[in-house]
Design a protein around this motif. Structure first.
Motif, PDB file in Angstrom:
ATOM      1  N   GLN A  93     -38.597  23.446  35.740  1.00 48.96           N
ATOM      2  CA  GLN A  93     -38.374  22.932  37.091  1.00 48.96           C
ATOM      3  C   GLN A  93     -38.606  24.002  38.134  1.00 48.96           C
ATOM      4  O   GLN A  93     -38.432  25.191  37.894  1.00 48.96           O
ATOM      5  N   THR A  94     -39.037  23.541  39.320  1.00 54.75           N
ATOM      6  CA  THR A  94     -39.194  24.438  40.460  1.00 54.75           C
ATOM      7  C   THR A  94     -38.398  23.807  41.589  1.00 54.75           C
ATOM      8  O   THR A  94     -37.693  22.825  41.387  1.00 54.75           O
ATOM      9  N   GLU A  95     -38.539  24.372  42.780  1.00 58.34           N
ATOM     10  CA  GLU A  95     -37.823  23.829  43.932  1.00 58.34           C
ATOM     11  C   GLU A  95     -38.271  22.405  44.214  1.00 58.34           C
ATOM     12  O   GLU A  95     -37.495  21.573  44.662  1.00 58.34           O
ATOM     13  N   THR A  96     -39.557  22.124  43.958  1.00 60.22           N
ATOM     14  CA  THR A  96     -40.101  20.842  44.401  1.00 60.22           C
ATOM     15  C   THR A  96     -40.196  19.795  43.301  1.00 60.22           C
ATOM     16  O   THR A  96     -40.317  18.625  43.593  1.00 60.22           O
ATOM     17  N   TYR A  97     -40.176  20.207  42.045  1.00 60.68           N
ATOM     18  CA  TYR A  97     -40.296  19.188  41.006  1.00 60.68           C
ATOM     19  C   TYR A  97     -39.639  19.609  39.689  1.00 60.68           C
ATOM     20  O   TYR A  97     -39.345  20.787  39.463  1.00 60.68           O
ATOM     21  N   LYS A  98     -39.418  18.597  38.850  1.00 62.37           N
ATOM     22  CA  LYS A  98     -38.986  18.819  37.472  1.00 62.37           C
ATOM     23  C   LYS A  98     -40.093  18.286  36.585  1.00 62.37           C
ATOM     24  O   LYS A  98     -40.709  17.270  36.921  1.00 62.37           O
ATOM     25  N   GLN A  99     -40.318  18.935  35.471  1.00 59.21           N
ATOM     26  CA  GLN A  99     -41.463  18.531  34.674  1.00 59.21           C
ATOM     27  C   GLN A  99     -41.159  18.523  33.178  1.00 59.21           C
ATOM     28  O   GLN A  99     -40.570  19.455  32.650  1.00 59.21           O
ATOM     29  N   TYR A 100     -41.551  17.428  32.541  1.00 60.28           N
ATOM     30  CA  TYR A 100     -41.495  17.359  31.078  1.00 60.28           C
ATOM     31  C   TYR A 100     -42.911  17.416  30.544  1.00 60.28           C
ATOM     32  O   TYR A 100     -43.777  16.665  30.991  1.00 60.28           O
ATOM     33  N   THR A 101     -43.141  18.343  29.621  1.00 61.11           N
ATOM     34  CA  THR A 101     -44.450  18.406  28.971  1.00 61.11           C
ATOM     35  C   THR A 101     -44.230  18.055  27.508  1.00 61.11           C
ATOM     36  O   THR A 101     -43.366  18.645  26.856  1.00 61.11           O
ATOM     37  N   PHE A 102     -44.976  17.072  27.048  1.00 60.63           N
ATOM     38  CA  PHE A 102     -44.830  16.630  25.664  1.00 60.63           C
ATOM     39  C   PHE A 102     -46.149  16.857  24.945  1.00 60.63           C
ATOM     40  O   PHE A 102     -47.182  16.329  25.347  1.00 60.63           O
ATOM     41  N   GLU A 103     -46.105  17.675  23.907  1.00 64.74           N
ATOM     42  CA  GLU A 103     -47.351  18.008  23.214  1.00 64.74           C
ATOM     43  C   GLU A 103     -47.306  17.576  21.757  1.00 64.74           C
ATOM     44  O   GLU A 103     -46.270  17.703  21.094  1.00 64.74           O
ATOM     45  N   VAL A 104     -48.412  17.037  21.295  1.00 65.77           N
ATOM     46  CA  VAL A 104     -48.558  16.655  19.892  1.00 65.77           C
ATOM     47  C   VAL A 104     -49.604  17.582  19.292  1.00 65.77           C
ATOM     48  O   VAL A 104     -50.719  17.662  19.802  1.00 65.77           O
TER      49      VAL A 104
ATOM     50  N   GLU B 143     -57.328  21.213  23.035  1.00 64.78           N
ATOM     51  CA  GLU B 143     -57.763  21.793  21.766  1.00 64.78           C
ATOM     52  C   GLU B 143     -56.569  21.844  20.823  1.00 64.78           C
ATOM     53  O   GLU B 143     -55.632  22.604  21.043  1.00 64.78           O
ATOM     54  N   GLY B 144     -56.575  21.008  19.816  1.00 69.22           N
ATOM     55  CA  GLY B 144     -55.478  21.070  18.850  1.00 69.22           C
ATOM     56  C   GLY B 144     -54.416  20.007  19.055  1.00 69.22           C
ATOM     57  O   GLY B 144     -53.373  20.041  18.413  1.00 69.22           O
ATOM     58  N   GLY B 145     -54.673  19.029  19.937  1.00 65.87           N
ATOM     59  CA  GLY B 145     -53.683  17.968  20.056  1.00 65.87           C
ATOM     60  C   GLY B 145     -53.780  17.171  21.345  1.00 65.87           C
ATOM     61  O   GLY B 145     -54.849  17.024  21.932  1.00 65.87           O
ATOM     62  N   TRP B 146     -52.647  16.668  21.758  1.00 61.70           N
ATOM     63  CA  TRP B 146     -52.600  15.802  22.931  1.00 61.70           C
ATOM     64  C   TRP B 146     -51.425  16.232  23.794  1.00 61.70           C
ATOM     65  O   TRP B 146     -50.346  16.529  23.269  1.00 61.70           O
ATOM     66  N   ARG B 147     -51.653  16.256  25.118  1.00 57.92           N
ATOM     67  CA  ARG B 147     -50.598  16.709  26.017  1.00 57.92           C
ATOM     68  C   ARG B 147     -50.346  15.669  27.100  1.00 57.92           C
ATOM     69  O   ARG B 147     -51.279  15.154  27.710  1.00 57.92           O
ATOM     70  N   THR B 148     -49.059  15.382  27.299  1.00 63.27           N
ATOM     71  CA  THR B 148     -48.667  14.458  28.354  1.00 63.27           C
ATOM     72  C   THR B 148     -47.698  15.179  29.280  1.00 63.27           C
ATOM     73  O   THR B 148     -46.792  15.869  28.812  1.00 63.27           O
ATOM     74  N   ILE B 149     -47.938  15.007  30.586  1.00 57.87           N
ATOM     75  CA  ILE B 149     -47.052  15.673  31.550  1.00 57.87           C
ATOM     76  C   ILE B 149     -46.436  14.634  32.477  1.00 57.87           C
ATOM     77  O   ILE B 149     -47.132  13.802  33.051  1.00 57.87           O
ATOM     78  N   ILE B 150     -45.105  14.683  32.565  1.00 58.96           N
ATOM     79  CA  ILE B 150     -44.396  13.818  33.507  1.00 58.96           C
ATOM     80  C   ILE B 150     -43.754  14.732  34.531  1.00 58.96           C
ATOM     81  O   ILE B 150     -42.953  15.596  34.181  1.00 58.96           O
ATOM     82  N   ARG B 151     -44.154  14.562  35.776  1.00 60.75           N
ATOM     83  CA  ARG B 151     -43.576  15.399  36.828  1.00 60.75           C
ATOM     84  C   ARG B 151     -42.792  14.516  37.792  1.00 60.75           C
ATOM     85  O   ARG B 151     -43.291  13.502  38.266  1.00 60.75           O
TER      86      ARG B 151
END
Lengths: 232, 530
Positions: B469-480, B519-527
């Motif tokens: 998280q930063t001042e302006t956002y929170k972020q979840y990164t989910f990687e497979v 490279e090596g999988g899949w990434r999803t970002i929820i901000r």
């Protein structure tokens, strides 16, 4: 018997394999593919007799896959959790649809169909899938006048006079086609009952049917009686 | 409503019937310094009433009125030998004695002073009529006007309260409240003359107030339509309108009635232009309002009545009221839709684990475990039942603690491990235990990850959930971490739609969702923006 299992859930694949081995005992060549692409690649270079297919594999378009599979020479048995797709699977030309969860008895029942002459089922075949290069052409069964055996292939003769080559043998098609719509009249012929104008008894004890387009096809001596019964 | 119209018609007819016919000469006014005298000759030809005759006088100053030389009344007190004038009103009424009220010629003389506004020559006007009618006419007019004014005052108050107490704070609501209030004020200002004696010295004050009220309304009504119908270049359009109105003000300065009429015409044209645009865009309600504008023009043109203009105004305001309720209806629909969405999402969550294909596949594996190794089978059943418990707990909530979401994911992996006989590894970094998250969104990403991934050579698939998280956002990164299967249609899958709908439900538009292979999988970002 050469069997291919396409199933991505290891546990279920193992189960299928175990039961298949029990059914066919010694004379079995069994292959398991855990992805559809592996399975497709396999059938490109290896001949099989039966495919056990988990339909709707991982959301990839299941019916496109089915169309491709049923156009091939081998029989396809669908093993699927999508039980509501059974009727469609039959109409495309699956030999059987085994709903998950299944037991040995149900799977054996499907295997038993491999030796049956024709299917006794409420679900009807509606299409025959023809492979033309990379394309699959679906021909509606009512549109087929008669089918002629051509070695390991079959020739479908359709209403407009054209003919299409099917990868399946005449025997395999006979197993799939609905018996009250199509009937085997000869070692080399299956006809659409609706297309028969009349039965002809020729001198010398030869039999034939006259089809509506004015075509005369031979009737096997042993099949005459059955045909006559069906026409009444 | 119908009665009201019949009543209106009756009044109109009544007032059309003339009860007296006469001729009046123009006033002859003599001025010397502040004093003045004026005379008007009246020739009464016919008189159909037996009640007393009256005379209405319009003029500036303080004066005494004589009828055939007989004093009939006084308006204000004229200045007299050093005593300052008490100004009279611009309009005054006098009763004529019966004995002097016969048919034929009469002379009205007015004598007095005009100490204030000495340079303004309003002239003088005297008109005879039934005295009773002269007194009653304002009452009848006022009964209508008060009705309208009262209605708009209530509407102004209601919409002001509605605006103050509403979460949405729609600009149009406030605007409508202001327009209603201004219209109330306009009616009050216009008819104040009947309640209060306004000295002629303040005659123009009232007209100036009316002028500016009309000016403001002429801006606000088109502005309302511009906002409501979402006109492009709103401010440019309104700026142009203000410019035209100011032009009228400057060019016609001092012509109070004409200015007001031109203001009205200008805002009428401006509104019709906007409505025409709305009509082309097929916006809801535009046809009705346009018809009302046509009607209001007709009324203004053909009802030659003091308050014809105000009836036209009322009609327009009723239209806006209609649009306002239409807006309220849309809000109501939107609210219902959002509620529907919430319950649909809830249902979707519940359905997740009772999807036939999920259950059937799970049961098939389960049967196999039970047949082959019953002890493991029991563990499988327990894992399954625990996942159902978890889903049951969260199903009716729109936000749950992140830990609960992670438990759900881990439980799901346990089940899938039994089914797929793969090794699933769960890792997490920087998880803030106090954070909340919409239910089953990571779970959905996990499901997608399981379905669309091919394990690495060692038979493992690794999942990593990262929080920052930063001042302006929170972020979840989910990687497979696995090999991606070929996907025919990646975007718009049911799973992603569920995630996006959940995010929208809880965070409105303050979120971003992105998903892509690496490279090596899949990434999803929820901000989630704060």
């Amino acid at each position: 018997m050469r069997i291919l299992i396409i199933e991505d859930e290891a546990r279920i694949a193992k189960r299928l394999a175990r039961m298949t081995k029990v059914y066919f005992e010694q004379q079995l060549t069994l292959t398991i593919c855990d992805t559809l692409s592996k399975g497709m690649a396999f059938i490109e270079h290896t001949a099989i007799d039966v495919l056990l297919l988990d339909l709707n594999l991982n959301g990839e378009n299941g019916f496109e896959v089915l169309e491709t599979m049923v156009s091939r020479p081998f029989h396809t048995i669908i093993v699927s959790a999508y039980t509501d797709k059974a009727i469609t699977a039959f109409s495309y030309g699956a030999l059987d649809f085994v709903p998950k969860p299944f037991d040995e008895a149900r799977l054996f029942q499907a295997f038993a169909r491999l030796n049956a002459k024709s299917l006794k089922t409420d679900h009807l075949l509606k299409y025959l899938a023809i492979r033309k290069g990379n394309m699959i052409k679906m021909i509606e069964t009512w549109n087929v006048n008669y089918i002629k055996g051509a070695g390991i292939y079959s020739e479908l003769h359709v209403h407009d006079g054209n003919s299409e080559l099917h990868d399946k043998s005449l025997d395999a098609l006979e197993q799939l086609l609905p018996p009250d719509e199509f009937t085997r009249i000869h070692r080399s012929y299956i006809v659409n009952l609706k297309q028969i104008e009349r039965l002809i008894v020729e001198p010398g004890g030869k039999y034939a049917v006259l089809l509506k387009p004015g075509l005369l096809l031979p009737v096997g001596r042993s099949r005459y009686k059955e045909l006559r019964n069906k026409m009444i | 409503m119908q009665k009201w119209w019949i009543f209106l018609l009756a009044i109109t007819l009544m007032s059309c019937r003339r009860e007296i016919s006469y001729e009046v000469t123009e006033a002859v006014v003599n001025r010397s310094d502040k004093a003045f005298s004026a005379s008007v000759e009246i020739d009464i030809a016919e008189k159909k009433f037996s009640t007393p005759l009256g005379v209405r006088v319009h003029g500036f100053g303080a004066f005494t009125v004589y009828w055939d030389g007989y004093k009939i009344g006084q308006n204000g007190i004229p200045s007299l030998q050093g005593i300052a004038e008490v100004p009279g009103t611009e309009m005054s009424f006098y009763q004529v004695p019966d004995k002097l009220a016969g048919l034929g010629k009469h002379l009205v003389e007015v004598k007095g002073t005009q100490s204030y506004l000495p340079k303004v020559d309003r002239g003088l006007e005297a008109k005879p009529d039934s005295y009773l009618k002269l007194l009653r006419q304002p009452l009848i007019e006022l009964s209508f006007v008060n009705l309208m004014a009262g209605a708009f005052l209530i509407a102004a108050i209601y919409y002001a309260f509605l605006y103050a107490n509403s979460k949405l704070r729609q600009r149009t609501t406030l605007l409508f409240a202001v327009i209603c209030f201004l219209f109330f004020a306009l009616l009050a200002a216009e008819y104040l003359k009947f309640y209060i004696d306004i000295p002629y010295t303040h005659f123009y004050t009232r007209l100036t107030i009316i002028g500016w009220l009309t000016f403001t309304i002429a801006i606000l009504i088109p502005l309302y339509f511009a906002i409501h119908f979402n006109l492009p270049y709103k401010m440019l359009f309104i700026g142009l309108l203000v410019f035209v109105l100011l032009g009228i003000y400057v060019l016609e300065y001092g012509h109070y009635d004409l200015t007001s009429q031109l203001y009205s015409l200008t805002f009428w044209i401006a509104s019709v232009l906007i409505l025409g645009y709305a009509l082309i865009k097929k916006q809801r309600g535009s046809i009705l309002v346009l018809i009302c504008f046509g009607l209001s023009m007709l009324i203004n043109q053909y009802v030659f009545y003091d308050f014809g203009l105000y009836i036209a105004f009322t009609l327009i305001l009723l239209c806006i009221l209609y649009l306002q309720t239409l807006g309220a209806k849309q809000l109501e629909e939107a609210h219902q839709a959002s509620q529907l969405l919430s319950s649909r999402l809830q249902l979707e969550l519940v359905k997740k684990n009772i999807q036939p294909h999920f259950l059937r596949n799970t049961l098939t594996s389960l049967i196999d475990w039970v047949e082959e190794s019953p002890a493991q089978g029991v563990k499988f059943i327990q894992a399954l039942s625990y996942e159902f418990d978890l889903l049951n707990e969260i199903s009716d909530q729109s936000l749950i603690p992140i830990r609960q979401e992670i438990s759900l994911c881990q439980q799901h992996l346990l089940i899938m491990q039994f089914r797929k006989e793969l090794t699933y590894v769960w890792e997490e970094q920087g998880i803030e235990e106090t954070e909340l998250i919409p239910p089953a969104i990571i779970h959905t990403l996990l499901e997608n990850g399981i379905t669309h991934s091919i394990p690495k050579a060692d038979g493992t698939i690794k999942f990593l959930l990262l929080f920052s998280q930063t001042e302006t956002y929170k972020q979840y990164t989910f990687e497979v971490f696995a090999e991606n299967r070929i996907r025919s249609e990646r975007k718009g899958g049911n799973g992603f739609r569920y995630v996006e709908a959940r995010l929208k439900e809880s965070y409105g538009d303050n979120w971003q969702f992105s998903t892509a292979p690496f490279e090596g999988g899949w990434r999803t970002i929820i901000r989630i923006n704060s």
